[in-house]
Design a protein around this motif. Structure first.
Motif: not given
Ligand SMILES: [K+]
Ligand SMILES: [K+]
Lengths: 481, 481
Positions: A236-256
Motif C-alpha cells: 500500500w505504501i508503494t501504491i500510494f507513492f506510485m499514485v502521487i508520482s503520477g500527479i502534476n508536480y506543480l500541484a505538489h509544489f503548491k502543497l508545500l
C-alpha cells in the motif's frame, strides 16, 4: 542554432548524469564490489563535460525552440551510449544493443528489461539502473514543465495558460528545476524511509524509492513486487507513492505552501476518479472470474497495485497477470493508454488531454444542434483556445499513428497481436511490461538487436511527447539554417 | 420537431424497404418456395406506409437537423424489426434477437452473420439478405451525400465545401438520390452480367452483385468466395467492383459525364495508393511467411482480394486467413480502420479523414517551428476551415472511443483481445468478419442475445458516422422541444 549553445546544453545534462553515477560507485564501495571502472567512467564524464563547460563559461546559452528540440532529442544518443558502458564493462549484457536498450529504458523511466536474472547482477549495476530512473525522472519533470511549453505542445501550454507557472513558479528553468527538485527529493526520502519501516532492506528500499518516484519500474528482485506481495504495508505504501508520482508536480509544489488548489483542478480529479473506478472494477473482475480464487481482499490489493503501476506507467508487478481473465487485461491496456497527469514522470497520453477531448466533443455535438451558437471551452475557468485544442487533438493522432506503426512493425517481425500492441503501448507510453510474450514476469531479451534499437527509439519518442521528436523530421525544421 | 415530419419521413423509407421485398418474393415464385408469407408481409408494409403517406400527401416534410438525426437513427428500429420477420416466419434463426442481428447486419451492409449453414436456407431468404444490403447501400449513399453534410459532419461538409455538390448535382435530396441511383443500378447490372459471364449461376451472380456493390458481404455460399477461389475471372471481377464501390459516388457520377476529375482528387488517389501498397506488402508477407505455401500468384490474388474486401469493408473471404501470419492479420486490422472513401457504401474511418489529419499534423509541426506564421490548410485547392478540422478530429476521437468501449465490453464478456478488438472494429466499421473467434469462416451465433443486440447497435452507430447517433444522446438535442 549555434554549436556553442548545443554543446553547452548537452554538456550540462551529461555532467548531471555523470554526477548520478556517484550512487552506484558508493554502492560498489559499500558492498566491496569492483567499483574502479565505474569510478573512472564517472570521473572521465565529469572531466570532459567539466572542461567543455569551463571553456564555455562566458557563453550564455539561451536556446530557441529548434535548439531546445534538437538538444532534448540528441541527448539520448549520449545518454544511451555512455549509460550503457557500465553494463558492457561488467559483462552484464550479451551485446551492446542490449545494454543500450536497458539504458534508454532506464533514463526514459520505462523500466523494460532484457535481464532475466536481476538478482545475480552486482549491486552497483542494480543501483545504476535505479539511479538512471531517478535522474531521468527528474529530467522529465523539468523538461515537461520548463521545455515542453516552449515547443508549443498543447498539454503543458494549457498548464502555462492556466497561470500556474507564472503565478507560483519563477519562469527561469534553473529556479523551476531547483524548486521541483526539492519536492522530488522529499518524496524519495519519505518513500525510502517508509519502505524501510515496513520491512524492506535499506538497499532495496532506496532502489525501489528511486524507481517508484520516477515511475520507472526497475526492481532489485527477479519477481519485482511479487517478492513483497505478502507484505501489505509495502504494497500500500508503494501504491500510494506510485499514485502521487503520477500527479502534476506543480500541484505538489503548491502543497508545500499549504495550497491544496492544485489537486482540485480537473486533471488530478479525473485521474484519481479513473484510478479508483478502474481499480475497483478490475478487482471485481479478478475476484469473480479468476480461476485461482484469490479472495476479495487479495483481488483488490493486486488490482489496485497493478492498475496504479500501469496507469502511472511505473510497471512494477505484484503478480503475473499475463494469462488472467481478458476483462482484467483489457483494463491494463486501457490505463496504459490513459497514463498519468501532465507534468509528472508518468507517460501515456495523459489525463489532461482526455479532459480537453471530452469537452471538445461535447462542444462539437452542441454546435451541430445549434450551428450558429458561440461556444467557449473552459477548463478550470480558463479558456481553451482553438490553437491549444488543435495541438492536443494532433497529439492524439501522432501518438496513435506512432503506436500503429510500431504495432505493424512488431507484427511483421512475427509477434502476435496482443504482444505487438501491448509492447508498442508499453514502449511509447514508457510503461515497461506489456502482455503476451512481454508480460510483467517476462523480458525483451528474445528480440533481435535491431528490434531493441527500434524499441529504444520508441521509448524516446514517447518520452519526448511525440511532437518534439517529429519536429526534427520535418523539412521546415531544417530550412533556413 | 413535428410528428408529421417524422411520420412522413419514416414512412417513405419503410415504403421503399417494402418495395425491395419484391426481390425475395420473385425468387420464391421462380424457385417454387412458399412465398405467400413474404408476399403478405410486403403488402402489409406497403399498405400501412401507403396509407400514412396518402394521409400526409399535402404535408411538406422539410426536416431540420434535429429531425433528420432523429429519423435516420430511429428508422433502424423499424428496419430491424420488420426486416427480421421473414427470418422468424421461416424459422431460419433460433431466436428473434438473432434475426434482428442478421437484419441490422444486412441493412447496415455489415454482412456479419449468425447463420452457420447458409446454403440450407430457402433461396428467398438468401435473396432477402442480399436485397437488404443493396437497399441499405443505396440508402447510405443518399444519407451520406444528402443528409450528413446537413448534420455538420466534417467529412462530407468538406465535399460540399469542395463544390462538387452545388456544381454538378442538384441540391434537392430527391434529384440527387435519383442521379446516384442510376449509377448504383448500372454498376450492379454490370457486375452481375460479368459474374454470369465468368461462370457464376444467375441467382448467385445477382446476389453477389447486390452484395458487392453495397460493400455488404453476405454470400450465398457457406465458404463465401472460397467457393469461387479457383475461378480467377470471378475473383478479379469482384476485386474490381469492390474497389470501385469504395470510391465516392459523386466521382462516379461525374464519370458518366465523361469528367474524370473526381478520381484525381486527394481522397481516391490516396485510397488507391494505399490499396495497392498494402495488398502488395500483405501478399509478400503471405508468400514469404505462410507455411502452407500458396505460390506467388495465389498469394497475391488472395491478398488483393482480402485487402480489397476488408478495406472497402465488404467482408467477403476467399480463404480462411484467421490463423495466418501475424503480419498479414495486422494489415487486415489496419485497412479495417482506414476504410473506403466518404460518400460510398464503405465504412471505417474513411480515407478523406486521414488526408485531412496528415495535413493538419504537418501544419501543427510547421507552426511549432515558426509560431508566428500564418498557415492555410488546402485540400484539392480548397481551404479546410478550422471548424471542419475540429469536427474531423472529433470524429476520430468518437470513433476510437466507441471502439474502445465495445472492446472493453466484449473483453468483459470473456473474449480474448484479438477477437474483442477485431469484432469491435468489424462492427463499428461495418466490415463484417473480424479475427479470432469471429473470423471470415466463423459467425457470431455463439454470442448471447444481449451481446447481439449491443453489436447491432454498434453497427448502427458506425453506419451513422457516430456523430449522428451521439447527437441524440446529448442534452442540448432534447432541450427546448
Ligand atoms: K515505467
Ligand atoms: K460489410
Amino acid at each position: 542554432m549555434t554549436l556553442k549553445n548545443l554543446l553547452k546544453s548537452l554538456s550540462v545534462i551529461t555532467f548531471v548524469m555523470g554526477c548520478s553515477m556517484i550512487f552506484p560507485v558508493i554502492t560498489g564501495i559499500v558492498y566491496d564490489e569492483p567499483f574502479l571502472p565505474f569510478l573512472l567512467l564517472m570521473l572521465s564524464v565529469l572531466a570532459v563535460c567539466g572542461a567543455i563547460l569551463w571553456g564555455l563559461r562566458h557563453h550564455n546559452a539561451n536556446l530557441n525552440v529548434r535548439e531546445g528540440a534538437f538538444v532534448v532529442t540528441s541527448i539520448w544518443l549520449i545518454l544511451g551510449v555512455v549509460g550503457a558502458l557500465p553494463f558492457v564493462f561488467y559483462g552484464a549484457t550479451p551485446s551492446f544493443s542490449d545494454a543500450v536498450f536497458e539504458t534508454i529504458s532506464g533514463f526514459t523511466t520505462t523500466g523494460a528489461s532484457i535481464m532475466s536474472d536481476i538478482e545475480a547482477l552486482p549491486k552497483m549495476l542494480l543501483m545504476w539502473r535505479s539511479a538512471m530512473h531517478w535522474f531521468g525522472g527528474m529530467g522529465i519533470i523539468v523538461f515537461s514543465i520548463a521545455v515542453l511549453p516552449m515547443v508549443g505542445n498543447g498539454a503543458l501550454q494549457l498548464i502555462k495558460a492556466e497561470g500556474i507557472m507564472d503565478e507560483k513558479l519563477t519562469p527561469h528553468i534553473r529556479d523551476t528545476a531547483m524548486a521541483l527538485w526539492k519536492v522530488y527529493l522529499a518524496f524519495t526520502i519519505a518513500n525510502a524511509l517508509l519502505l524501510y519501516w515496513a520491512g524492506m532492506l535499506p538497499f532495496d528500499a532506496i532502489n525501489h524509492a528511486f524507481s517508484t518516484i520516477a515511475t520507472g519500474g526497475f526492481s532489485t528482485k527477479n519477481d519485482s513486487f511479487g517478492h513483497y506481495a505478502h507484505n501489505d504495508a509495502i504494497m500500500w505504501i508503494t501504491i500510494f507513492f506510485m499514485v502521487i508520482s503520477g500527479i502534476n508536480y506543480l500541484a505538489h509544489f503548491k502543497l508545500l505552501k499549504k495550497d491544496f488548489s492544485g489537486y482540485r483542478t480537473s486533471e488530478p480529479r479525473l485521474y484519481l476518479q479513473l484510478f479508483f473506478a478502474i481499480s475497483l472494477l478490475a478487482g471485481l473482475m479478478i475476484f469473480l472470474h479468476q480461476p485461482q480464487q484469490l479472495g476479495f481482499y487479495e483481488s483488490m490489493k493486486h488490482s489496485f497495485f497493478t492498475i496504479a503501476s500501469i496507469m502511472t506507467t511505473t510497471g512494477f508487478a505484484s503478480i503475473d497477470y499475463v494469462d488472467w481473465t481478458n476483462a482484467f487485461l483489457i483494463f491494463t491496456i486501457l490505463v496504459m493508454v490513459i497514463g498519468g497527469c501532465a507534468g509528472s514522470t508518468a507517460g501515456g497520453v495523459k489525463v489532461i488531454r482526455y479532459v480537453v477531448l471530452f469537452k471538445a466533443l461535447a462542444v462539437e455535438i452542441k454546435r451541430m444542434v445549434h450551428p450558429r451558437g458561440v461556444y467557449v471551452m473552459l477548463m478550470d475557468n480558463r479558456k481553451i483556445t482553438s490553437g491549444i485544442l488543435t495541438a492536443m487533438l494532433g497529439f492524439f493522432a501522432l501518438y496513435f499513428c506512432t503506436n500503429a506503426a510500431l504495432t505493424i512493425y512488431l507484427s511483421m517481425r512475427g509477434l502476435d497481436l496482443t504482444t505487438a500492441l501491448s509492447a508498442s503501448l508499453a514502449m511509447v507510453g514508457n510503461v515497461g511490461p506489456g502482455l503476451g510474450l512481454v508480460g510483467p514476469m517476462d523480458n525483451f531479451s528474445f528480440m533481435a538487436w535491431y528490434d531493441k534499437l527500434i524499441l529504444s527509439l520508441a521509448m524516446v519518442i514517447g518520452r519526448l511527447e511525440c511532437y518534439t521528436f517529429f519536429l526534427l523530421l520535418s523539412r521546415s525544421f531544417w530550412k533556413r539554417f
